[in-house]
Write an enzyme that holds these catalytic residues in place. Structure first.
Site, PDB file in Angstrom:
ATOM      1  N   CYS A 126      42.084  -5.060   5.323  1.00  0.00           N
ATOM      2  CA  CYS A 126      41.399  -5.954   4.373  1.00  0.00           C
ATOM      3  C   CYS A 126      42.185  -6.175   3.080  1.00  0.00           C
ATOM      4  O   CYS A 126      42.340  -7.311   2.614  1.00  0.00           O
ATOM      5  CB  CYS A 126      40.005  -5.421   4.058  1.00  0.00           C
ATOM      6  SG  CYS A 126      39.940  -3.637   3.883  1.00  0.00           S
ATOM      7  N   HIS A 234      36.951  -6.296  -2.546  1.00  0.00           N
ATOM      8  CA  HIS A 234      38.090  -5.576  -3.115  1.00  0.00           C
ATOM      9  C   HIS A 234      38.758  -6.440  -4.201  1.00  0.00           C
ATOM     10  O   HIS A 234      38.872  -7.658  -4.037  1.00  0.00           O
ATOM     11  CB  HIS A 234      39.154  -5.302  -2.049  1.00  0.00           C
ATOM     12  CG  HIS A 234      38.723  -4.366  -0.959  1.00  0.00           C
ATOM     13  ND1 HIS A 234      37.583  -3.583  -1.014  1.00  0.00           N
ATOM     14  CD2 HIS A 234      39.317  -4.074   0.232  1.00  0.00           C
ATOM     15  CE1 HIS A 234      37.493  -2.854   0.092  1.00  0.00           C
ATOM     16  NE2 HIS A 234      38.526  -3.142   0.860  1.00  0.00           N
TER      17      HIS A 234
HETATM   18  N1  NAP Z   1      34.592  -2.208   6.282  1.00  0.00           N
HETATM   19  C1  NAP Z   1      35.688  -2.924   6.071  1.00  0.00           C
HETATM   20  O1  NAP Z   1      35.910  -3.528   5.007  1.00  0.00           O
HETATM   21  C2  NAP Z   1      36.698  -3.071   7.152  1.00  0.00           C
HETATM   22  C3  NAP Z   1      37.670  -4.036   6.969  1.00  0.00           C
HETATM   23  C4  NAP Z   1      38.630  -4.210   7.938  1.00  0.00           C
HETATM   24  C5  NAP Z   1      38.581  -3.430   9.056  1.00  0.00           C
HETATM   25  N2  NAP Z   1      37.624  -2.491   9.222  1.00  0.00           N
HETATM   26  C6  NAP Z   1      37.640  -1.703  10.449  1.00  0.00           C
HETATM   27  O2  NAP Z   1      36.528  -2.051  11.262  1.00  0.00           O
HETATM   28  C7  NAP Z   1      36.076  -0.907  11.957  1.00  0.00           C
HETATM   29  C8  NAP Z   1      34.593  -0.686  11.697  1.00  0.00           C
HETATM   30  O3  NAP Z   1      34.357  -0.579  10.326  1.00  0.00           O
HETATM   31  P1  NAP Z   1      32.883  -0.646   9.713  1.00  0.00           P
HETATM   32  O4  NAP Z   1      33.077  -0.630   8.250  1.00  0.00           O
HETATM   33  O5  NAP Z   1      32.077  -1.725  10.343  1.00  0.00           O
HETATM   34  O6  NAP Z   1      32.297   0.806  10.194  1.00  0.00           O
HETATM   35  P2  NAP Z   1      30.788   1.229  10.476  1.00  0.00           P
HETATM   36  O7  NAP Z   1      29.856   0.501   9.599  1.00  0.00           O
HETATM   37  O8  NAP Z   1      30.818   2.717  10.417  1.00  0.00           O
HETATM   38  O9  NAP Z   1      30.502   0.774  12.003  1.00  0.00           O
HETATM   39  C9  NAP Z   1      31.174   1.339  13.105  1.00  0.00           C
HETATM   40  C10 NAP Z   1      30.796   0.577  14.389  1.00  0.00           C
HETATM   41  O10 NAP Z   1      31.574   1.104  15.461  1.00  0.00           O
HETATM   42  C11 NAP Z   1      30.716   1.595  16.494  1.00  0.00           C
HETATM   43  N3  NAP Z   1      31.304   2.767  17.135  1.00  0.00           N
HETATM   44  C12 NAP Z   1      31.662   3.927  16.536  1.00  0.00           C
HETATM   45  N4  NAP Z   1      32.156   4.788  17.455  1.00  0.00           N
HETATM   46  C13 NAP Z   1      32.105   4.139  18.653  1.00  0.00           C
HETATM   47  C14 NAP Z   1      32.449   4.489  19.985  1.00  0.00           C
HETATM   48  N5  NAP Z   1      32.962   5.693  20.277  1.00  0.00           N
HETATM   49  N6  NAP Z   1      32.238   3.584  20.958  1.00  0.00           N
HETATM   50  C15 NAP Z   1      31.716   2.371  20.701  1.00  0.00           C
HETATM   51  N7  NAP Z   1      31.360   1.977  19.451  1.00  0.00           N
HETATM   52  C16 NAP Z   1      31.555   2.853  18.445  1.00  0.00           C
HETATM   53  C17 NAP Z   1      29.432   1.953  15.782  1.00  0.00           C
HETATM   54  O11 NAP Z   1      28.377   1.992  16.723  1.00  0.00           O
HETATM   55  P3  NAP Z   1      27.057   2.926  16.465  1.00  0.00           P
HETATM   56  O12 NAP Z   1      26.195   2.174  15.489  1.00  0.00           O
HETATM   57  O13 NAP Z   1      26.470   3.018  17.821  1.00  0.00           O
HETATM   58  O14 NAP Z   1      27.554   4.223  15.930  1.00  0.00           O
HETATM   59  C18 NAP Z   1      29.335   0.771  14.802  1.00  0.00           C
HETATM   60  O15 NAP Z   1      28.885  -0.375  15.462  1.00  0.00           O
HETATM   61  C19 NAP Z   1      36.995   0.231  11.533  1.00  0.00           C
HETATM   62  O16 NAP Z   1      38.047   0.313  12.464  1.00  0.00           O
HETATM   63  C20 NAP Z   1      37.519  -0.207  10.208  1.00  0.00           C
HETATM   64  O17 NAP Z   1      38.778   0.351   9.930  1.00  0.00           O
HETATM   65  C21 NAP Z   1      36.666  -2.304   8.296  1.00  0.00           C
END
Ligand code: NAP
Length: 329
Positions: A126, A234
Site C-alpha cells: 500500500c 497512509h
Molecule cells: N490492510 C491493508 O492496508 C493492506 C494493504 C495491502 C495489502 N494488504 C494485505 O492483504 C492481506 C489481508 O489484509 P487485511 O488487512 O484484510 O487482514 P484482515 O482484516 O486480518 O483479514 C484477513 C482475511 O484473510 C482470511 N484468512 C486468514 N487466514 C486464512 C487462511 N488460512 N485461509 C483462508 N483465509 C484466511 C481471513 O479470514 P477469517 O475471517 O476467516 O479469519 C480474513 O478474511 C494481507 O496479506 C495484507 O498484507 C493489506
C-alpha cells in the site's frame, strides 16, 4: 466474470466487495472465500447473499479471476493451485511481489507489461503504490536519483484486529494487543517485523518494490515507516532528488495530468491532503509540493491515500479491469 474474493471477511476483502459493486465490475458469480472459521457465513454483495466457502472448494469452482487478500502464507500455498485450475490470481500479499517471474503492477504505470501467461499477478504494498504513482511521471521527466520517505501509516493497514485494539484503547477496555505498544496517542516506529539490516519489512518493501515497478535499479531510496493512531489512510513525506532541474509549477501540472492523482496544494486556502479526507476515495492525493532549498534538483511533497482503496482493493480491481479490457482473461 466469476470472481473469487479470498479473504472476503477481512478489512481489504470487505473493501474489495464495495469497490467491485461501486465500479459495476461485471461479476456474474461471486465466490467469497475465507478461513475454515468463516465457512458458511453469509456475505452480501449487491443485494444477494453468498455463503463463504473454503479454499479447496473455491479452487474447484474454477473462477475466472481470484482476488487474494488473506496473508502471505495463504497466497504462497494457494495461488498456484488456483492458477493451475485456470484462474488468474491477483495477489495483495507480499508473497510474490519480488519473484522475478511475477509482474508487480500499478495499472497507471505498467499494466501494459501483462500477458495471457501471467496467472499470478502481484499487487504492490500500500505505501509503495501511492508513492510510485506520484514518482512515475516525475521520473520520466527529470530522472529520480534518490528518495527519502517517512510514512505515517493508518491502523487499518494491520487488519481488523489492529482496529479492534485501537477501539478498545479508546473505550478504555482491555483486549488483545496486535502492536507491541498502545497505539492511541502514540507513534510506533515499527511497521511489520525487523530485518537483519535494522530496517522493517515495510521499509524494505518501499525500497525494492519502487525499483521493480519503475524498472530502474539505479534509484536510491531510504525509508522510515511509522504507525500512527489514524484510520483513514497512509500519509508520506517524500523528498526526491532528480538528475535534472524542474519547475515547481510544471511538477504540479505533471501530477495534475496523471491518472489517479489529485493535486491538493493551495496554501492560501490551507489546502493539502489529509487521511481523514482521503478515506473512502480511490485517488492518491498530493500536496505541499515545494523545492528543497537545501540541495539542488530536490523536491518535497506530501502524499496521502486510503491504504484499503488505492493501496489495496482499488488497485487490484483496476488490474482485473485491465485484464478484461485487454482480453487477457
Ligand atoms: N490492510 C491493508 O492496508 C493492506 C494493504 C495491502 C495489502 N494488504 C494485505 O492483504 C492481506 C489481508 O489484509 P487485511 O488487512 O484484510 O487482514 P484482515 O482484516 O486480518 O483479514 C484477513 C482475511 O484473510 C482470511 N484468512 C486468514 N487466514 C486464512 C487462511 N488460512 N485461509 C483462508 N483465509 C484466511 C481471513 O479470514 P477469517 O475471517 O476467516 O479469519 C480474513 O478474511 C494481507 O496479506 C495484507 O498484507 C493489506
Amino acid at each position: 466474470m466469476r470472481i473469487a474474493v479470498v479473504g472476503a471477511t477481512g478489512m481489504v476483502g470487505e473493501i474489495m466487495l464495495k469497490v467491485l459493486a461501486e465500479r459495476n465490475f461485471p461479476v456474474t458469480e461471486l465466490i467469497p472465500v475465507a478461513s475454515e472459521r468463516s465457512v458458511g457465513k453469509e456475505i452480501e454483495f449487491k443485494g444477494t447473499k453468498y455463503k463463504v466457502v473454503g479454499l479447496q472448494t473455491a479452487v474447484d469452482m474454477k473462477a475466472d479471476i481470484a482476488l487474494f487478500s488473506a496473508g502471505g502464507e495463504t497466497s504462497l500455498i494457494w495461488a498456484p493451485k488456483f492458477a493451475e485450475a485456470g484462474t488468474t490470481v491477483i495477489d495483495n500479499s507480499s508473497a510474490w511481489r519480488m519473484d522475478p517471474t511475477k509482474k508487480l503492477v500499478v495499472p497507471e504505470i505498467n499494466a501494459t507489461e501483462l500477458t495471457k501467461e501471467d496467472k499470478i499477478i502481484a499487487n504492490p504494498n500500500c505505501s509503495t503504490i501511492q508513492m510510485v504513482l506520484a514518482l512515475a511521471p516525475l521520473h520520466k521527466k527529470y530522472n529520480v536519483k534518490r528518495v527519502i520517505v517517512s510514512t505515517y501509516q493508518s491502523i487499518t493497514g494491520t487488519g481488523v484486529k489492529a482496529v479492534q485494539q485501537f477501539e478498545n484503547e479508546c473505550a478504555g477496555v482491555e483486549g488483545d494487543m496486535v502492536y507491541k505498544y498502545k497505539i492511541n496517542r502514540n507513534c510506533i516506529p515499527q511497521c511489520d517485523s525487523f530485518e537483519d539490516n535494522g530496517y522493517t519489512k515495510e521499509e524494505m518493501k518501499l525500497v525494492n518494490e519502487t525499483k521493480k515497478i519503475l524498472g530502474d535499479d539505479s534509484i536510491k531510496l531510504t525509508a522510515t515507516a511509522v504507525r500512527v493512531p489514524v484510520v483513514g489512510g497512509h500519509s508520506e513525506a517524500v523528498n526526491v532528488e532528480f538528475s535534472n532541474d524542474f519547475d515547481v509549477t510544471e511538477v504540479r501540472t505533471l501530477l495534475h495530468n496523471t491518472d489517479g492523482i489529485v493535486v491538493q496544494d493551495n496554501l492560501d486556502t490551507f489546502t493539502y491532503p489529509m487521511p481523514r479526507y482521503a478515506e473512502g476515495k480511490n485517488e492518491v492525493f498530493v500536496g505541499r509540493i515545494r523545492r528543497d532549498e537545501s540541495q539542488a534538483n530536490t523536491l518535497n511533497m506530501w502524499i496521502v491515500a486510503d491504504n484499503l482503496r488505492k493501496g489495496a482493493a482499488t488497485n487490484t480491481i483496476q488490474i482485473a479491469e485491465y485484464l478484461i479490457a485487454a482480453k487477457l482473461v
